[in-house]
Every structure is written in C-alpha cells, then in structure tokens.
Design a protein around this motif. Sequence first.
Motif, PDB file in Angstrom:
ATOM      1  N   HIS A 149      19.266  40.854 -26.171  1.00 41.32           N
ATOM      2  CA  HIS A 149      19.563  41.174 -26.903  1.00 41.32           C
ATOM      3  C   HIS A 149      18.675  42.027 -28.049  1.00 41.32           C
ATOM      4  O   HIS A 149      19.139  41.892 -28.546  1.00 41.32           O
ATOM      5  CB  HIS A 149      20.657  40.109 -27.980  1.00 41.32           C
ATOM      6  CG  HIS A 149      21.190  38.601 -26.988  1.00 41.32           C
ATOM      7  ND1 HIS A 149      20.298  37.678 -27.380  1.00 41.32           N
ATOM      8  CD2 HIS A 149      21.337  38.930 -25.832  1.00 41.32           C
ATOM      9  CE1 HIS A 149      20.955  36.316 -26.659  1.00 41.32           C
ATOM     10  NE2 HIS A 149      21.621  37.231 -25.290  1.00 41.32           N
ATOM     11  N   PHE A 166      23.601  44.385 -27.419  1.00 41.69           N
ATOM     12  CA  PHE A 166      23.897  45.018 -26.169  1.00 41.69           C
ATOM     13  C   PHE A 166      22.799  43.699 -25.373  1.00 41.69           C
ATOM     14  O   PHE A 166      21.778  43.710 -26.029  1.00 41.69           O
ATOM     15  CB  PHE A 166      23.543  45.970 -25.316  1.00 41.69           C
ATOM     16  CG  PHE A 166      24.146  47.467 -26.116  1.00 41.69           C
ATOM     17  CD1 PHE A 166      24.915  47.981 -25.054  1.00 41.69           C
ATOM     18  CD2 PHE A 166      23.842  47.884 -27.244  1.00 41.69           C
ATOM     19  CE1 PHE A 166      25.726  48.970 -25.930  1.00 41.69           C
ATOM     20  CE2 PHE A 166      24.197  49.002 -27.323  1.00 41.69           C
ATOM     21  CZ  PHE A 166      25.703  49.309 -26.758  1.00 41.69           C
ATOM     22  N   MET A 167      23.724  42.989 -24.449  1.00 40.73           N
ATOM     23  CA  MET A 167      23.155  42.160 -23.600  1.00 40.73           C
ATOM     24  C   MET A 167      22.365  42.027 -22.448  1.00 40.73           C
ATOM     25  O   MET A 167      21.911  41.590 -21.748  1.00 40.73           O
ATOM     26  CB  MET A 167      24.009  40.680 -23.730  1.00 40.73           C
ATOM     27  CG  MET A 167      24.475  40.021 -24.756  1.00 40.73           C
ATOM     28  SD  MET A 167      26.019  39.330 -24.312  1.00 40.73           S
ATOM     29  CE  MET A 167      25.251  37.440 -22.800  1.00 40.73           C
ATOM     30  N   GLU A 170      18.817  40.497 -21.476  1.00 37.68           N
ATOM     31  CA  GLU A 170      19.511  39.185 -20.566  1.00 37.68           C
ATOM     32  C   GLU A 170      20.974  39.203 -19.334  1.00 37.68           C
ATOM     33  O   GLU A 170      20.070  38.131 -18.295  1.00 37.68           O
ATOM     34  CB  GLU A 170      20.601  37.685 -22.179  1.00 37.68           C
ATOM     35  CG  GLU A 170      20.880  36.528 -21.913  1.00 37.68           C
ATOM     36  CD  GLU A 170      21.280  35.837 -22.350  1.00 37.68           C
ATOM     37  OE1 GLU A 170      22.220  36.004 -23.562  1.00 37.68           O
ATOM     38  OE2 GLU A 170      20.960  34.837 -22.493  1.00 37.68           O
ATOM     39  N   LEU A 171      21.416  40.088 -19.240  1.00 42.44           N
ATOM     40  CA  LEU A 171      22.253  40.235 -18.422  1.00 42.44           C
ATOM     41  C   LEU A 171      21.293  40.602 -16.898  1.00 42.44           C
ATOM     42  O   LEU A 171      21.287  40.316 -16.082  1.00 42.44           O
ATOM     43  CB  LEU A 171      22.608  41.751 -18.186  1.00 42.44           C
ATOM     44  CG  LEU A 171      23.746  42.112 -18.939  1.00 42.44           C
ATOM     45  CD1 LEU A 171      24.737  42.693 -19.207  1.00 42.44           C
ATOM     46  CD2 LEU A 171      24.976  40.498 -17.854  1.00 42.44           C
ATOM     47  N   ILE A 174      19.665  37.059 -15.850  1.00 45.59           N
ATOM     48  CA  ILE A 174      20.296  36.242 -15.633  1.00 45.59           C
ATOM     49  C   ILE A 174      20.159  36.075 -14.025  1.00 45.59           C
ATOM     50  O   ILE A 174      20.712  36.128 -13.013  1.00 45.59           O
ATOM     51  CB  ILE A 174      20.985  35.738 -16.194  1.00 45.59           C
ATOM     52  CG1 ILE A 174      22.289  36.742 -16.418  1.00 45.59           C
ATOM     53  CG2 ILE A 174      20.738  34.831 -17.444  1.00 45.59           C
ATOM     54  CD1 ILE A 174      23.145  36.318 -17.420  1.00 45.59           C
ATOM     55  N   LEU A 175      20.673  37.715 -13.919  1.00 44.78           N
ATOM     56  CA  LEU A 175      21.014  38.821 -12.291  1.00 44.78           C
ATOM     57  C   LEU A 175      19.793  38.526 -11.176  1.00 44.78           C
ATOM     58  O   LEU A 175      19.872  37.847 -10.470  1.00 44.78           O
ATOM     59  CB  LEU A 175      21.181  40.190 -12.700  1.00 44.78           C
ATOM     60  CG  LEU A 175      22.284  40.178 -13.283  1.00 44.78           C
ATOM     61  CD1 LEU A 175      23.045  42.119 -13.471  1.00 44.78           C
ATOM     62  CD2 LEU A 175      23.588  39.469 -11.867  1.00 44.78           C
ATOM     63  N   HIS A 178      19.313  34.315 -11.277  1.00 42.89           N
ATOM     64  CA  HIS A 178      20.458  33.128 -10.826  1.00 42.89           C
ATOM     65  C   HIS A 178      21.224  34.194  -9.845  1.00 42.89           C
ATOM     66  O   HIS A 178      22.738  33.045  -9.179  1.00 42.89           O
ATOM     67  CB  HIS A 178      20.641  32.845 -12.404  1.00 42.89           C
ATOM     68  CG  HIS A 178      20.182  32.339 -12.688  1.00 42.89           C
ATOM     69  ND1 HIS A 178      19.708  30.527 -12.874  1.00 42.89           N
ATOM     70  CD2 HIS A 178      19.742  32.232 -14.375  1.00 42.89           C
ATOM     71  CE1 HIS A 178      18.240  30.523 -13.669  1.00 42.89           C
ATOM     72  NE2 HIS A 178      18.754  31.423 -14.524  1.00 42.89           N
TER      73      HIS A 178
END
Lengths: 301, 301
Positions: A149, A166-167, A170-171, A174-175, A178
């Motif tokens: 983050h 801003f995430m 993490e984006l 997870i992209l 997952h």
Amino acid sequence: MTMPDWIGVDWGISNLRAFAVDTEGKVLDARTSDSGMGTLQPSEFEPALLELIDPWLSAGRETPVYACGMVGARQGWFEAAYRPVPCRPVSERGLTEVRTADPRIRVRILPGLSQSDPPDVMRGEETQIGGFLAIHPEFNGAICLPGTHSKWANIADGEISAFQTFMTGELFSILSKHSILRHCLCDTELDRAAFFDAALTTVASPLRPVTELFGLRAASLLEDCEPDTASARLSGMLIGQELALARPYWDGRRTAVIAASQIADLYAETLAKLGADILQVTAPEATLSGLKIAAGHAKAA
Amino acid sequence: MTMPDWIGVDWGISNLRAFAVDTEGKVLDARTSDSGMGTLQPSEFEPALLELIDPWLSAGRETPVYACGMVGARQGWFEAAYRPVPCRPVSERGLTEVRTADPRIRVRILPGLSQSDPPDVMRGEETQIGGFLAIHPEFNGAICLPGTHSKWANIADGEISAFQTFMTGELFSILSKHSILRHCLCDTELDRAAFFDAALTTVASPLRPVTELFGLRAASLLEDCEPDTASARLSGMLIGQELALARPYWDGRRTAVIAASQIADLYAETLAKLGADILQVTAPEATLSGLKIAAGHAKAA
C-alpha cells in the motif's frame, strides 16, 4: 555482547524485526523472524517478541521496547489509536503502553496516523517519515513510500499536512496470483524497457490500464507476448497510474523515496524521467531513525 | 423421454450445462454439472460430458453435440482456433470437430473470436451475441455482457466490428477475497443507494477509484462504514469505471445487455440512468439461440 539501552521493533504484517540499540543510538545487534502481525493472535505477540529478543534481556532490569507498524492495529497486539494529521509524524506523546507478563520489558507502541477527508490511515510509515525528517530536518516536499500500500505524504515545516494511499503493490500481487493474468506473467528479472514504456505511457494516459489489463492476456494468446514483458507492462501500468494521480505531490517539488524493496528504484527512476527532483533513502535506515525519536522522546518525557 | 435431435453444451470455466433439443429447437431436457473446463484435464472432458448426457444417447445412433465456451481454449478439451473480427459472431464454417471414443456422439466446438488491435479475445460470448442477433436480426448498436470478464461488442449489419474486455467482475472478486479490503466488505444484499452513487460519480470521474480504493478500508476503520455499503461502493466504482470507458459503445446508441447474473440488472439500471436505450435478454436464452444457429448451419453445410 553489551546489553542494549533499548530495543526498537518494526512489526509488520509479514515480518518482525528487532534492533538492540545502545545509549549512543548504535545498533549492537539485529534479529528478524516471520512472526508477522498477520500470523498472530493477541496472546501470541509477547511470546513471539521474547523468542526474538530474549538474548538481549537481563534478569532484574527493565529494557524499554519501542514498536511501530501493524502491531498497533485493531487486529494486532494492542490498539494504538491513530493521531490525526496535520501533525509531526513521530511524537513524544501518544505512545501506547502494552502490559506484559515478563517484567524484563516495557513495551510502547508508536501510533499510526489518520486523515479524515479523504479518509486514510497509515501504520509504520509515519515512523519512517519521522526518521527521514530527523536525518533531513530542513526537508519540505513530498515523501513517497512504495509498497503493498504505497503512501505519499506532503511535508511542510516538519509536519505531514496530507497523505494518500495507493493499493498499487497489492493490486499487482493479487492480479499476478489470483486473476486470469497469472497465466501470462512471471517473476523473473524485469523487462526494463517494457516497464518504462508502460509506466510513462500510463502517466500520460492514466485510464489506459482499465481497457488494457485484459489485453495482457490476449497479447500472450495472440502474439506470444513473453511473461517477463507482460509482468513489466502490468507493473508499469499500475505504477504509472499511481504516479499520474500522485502528480500534485511530486510535480515541481523535492521528492524523497523511502525504499523498502527494489521496486522503489523503479519509482525513483520513473520520477526522475518525469523531471522530479529525487532523494532516496532506505526504509531500515529511516525506521531506525524514527524509533530513535520515540526512544529519545520517551526518555525525555 | 423422446431422444433429442442434437445436444447443445455451454462449457465454461466453472460449469457445464447441456440441453437436449428436438428437431423444432425445443428443449426437451437440461442438465448441469460443476465439471467446468477449469477443473478438467484434456482426457477428462469426454467422461464428464458423457456422465451428464448419457441418458439422452441411444446405442447405434450418432447424436450431434455443439459446444461453446472455454471448452475450446488451449487449456480446454481441444483448441478451437479464434476467428478474427470483423465477422458474424456464429458461423456455419469453422466448427472444430473433436474425436471421441464413444461412437454415440459427434462433438463440434464453436470457435471464439479474436481482435488484433487492440488485442482481445472471447470464448462463449460470441455464441450469446449470435443468439441474440438471431432473435433481433435488425439490431444495430452495442451489446454488453457483464461478467467476470465483461465484454462490449459493437454490432453493425449482423457482424461484430470491434469488442473490448473489462476485468471488472474479476477485479471485484479478487479485491473482495484476497486484498486488505476483504476485512471491510460482505456479500449480503446490496446497498443500492451507495452503488448508484459510486457508479454515477465514477462515470463522471473515472480515475477516482485509483485514489479511493484504499479509502474504503480507511472509512471502515475511521467512520465505521458498514460492509454492505463498502461492497456496494466498490462494485459501483468498478462498474462505473467500465461504463465510463465503454461510453463510445453505448452513448446515444441502442444497447443490449445479456444478463448472466443479477449484476446485469445493475448495469442496465445504471446505463438507463445515463440515458442509454436498453434492451435486456437472459444469457441462457441467448446461448441456446446461438447453439441453434451452429446446429442448423452445421446440418445445412
């Protein structure tokens, strides 16, 4: 080994890092474990800490421990209430004391910071920012802390006036793990040309990732786009989007990047290409410097 | 039961749906299993299909089976090469025959579609679009298929001239399950007011989600934002961003929404609030109609 004067602890979601520090602020020893806050129940924090720092403790003597990070979250060891901005990032006041069973330690947690409009929070980064400002006391400008983050903070006269999360990291994570994109990405060495092309294109047109995200998968099916190129493009798109939206922080202003991982170099290089005036420091250096303020202030209080 | 003239199969990543159809196109029976393409090795497709449709087969008679969806992907039963747009969504040509061990079935897979610039692909949606156009042969305008990977297609004179995939549904899913936001979301009934507020605000300012995403978490920590409200805002932000970027498809044009889930109602309602001229059909109806074209065409060929 000389017994430390105090112990600094950087306790994040995934890791626990402890520093044994002497009266001059010199690090005598440092130890790390994977007992991150995310893996522990409240009753497990004290044992996890003692397992790491036991060699530094003496019977019959109370050693102060200053801890920053997610350890002070609601789901952590003990909640340390947020301090609202604008404020100095690390304060001599507002350390949250945690009761321990072991009389050899006295644990105090550094509180995180909150912002009401727009709503935002940080825990741990305030210690790094405060530590950076202790090293560069005249600094005015923006501080960027890339990470899971990412945080951007505006510094004026030693205070954080505003900040923004801003995430991005993490984006990306997870992209990569997952989503359908996991089939066309990899985590080998970065394709730097593809990264900077995507990052700079996205800074100029920050909405492009919305329509281009699935195109990474399509390009791998139709054009045999290599996984290292696709990963670099995804990373460049997400970081470019962050830098575009964070422009009010860095544009025409002194900008410090506090680097916790290699990805911070990519932030700094991209910002430099965009004409920003960049200063880089490492996260461990900044964290230790911030914990020293807490330790010093607490003694003075 | 009367034995079917042919069998239609909608074979996606998570589910397998089969329809027994008579010579008039009437559905005699329908069966579903969770043997989705995502769970199967190539050798397991024929047994999974036979397990479902065995009651519909007769010894000594070959029943045609027409299958659409991810079954034709490279990781599926047998790769059915993409047909490039512009083209009619379902063609009598280009069905990909799959060899089977059981002589009672003859399996043909409907190919997906590809676009080279920008790179994009679809598998399964082309059958729904073709089926919709068979029901509405005079339709010109945009077709929206909300889903894990939402598709927007531009229809001119019975052909798809261009299309665009958005990862909206998958982004919502992975953010809800795997990111820090999972702590502040829920999947109870939707807060409709929060959804439409977020969707319409984001259509007007499509970059807002980049800075507001982490704010959902902060609002739950600082303002006790309720999980149903946070979920609705996240959904509204992501769908609003898609609708903003898909504006060239729907603005001032007839727009059909093919509904595979309840989320499609939210797309249709938001588009209606934005002044779009909306026509809604259900995905099973469109899929069956598309499979009928393949079955009819294949017989005629």
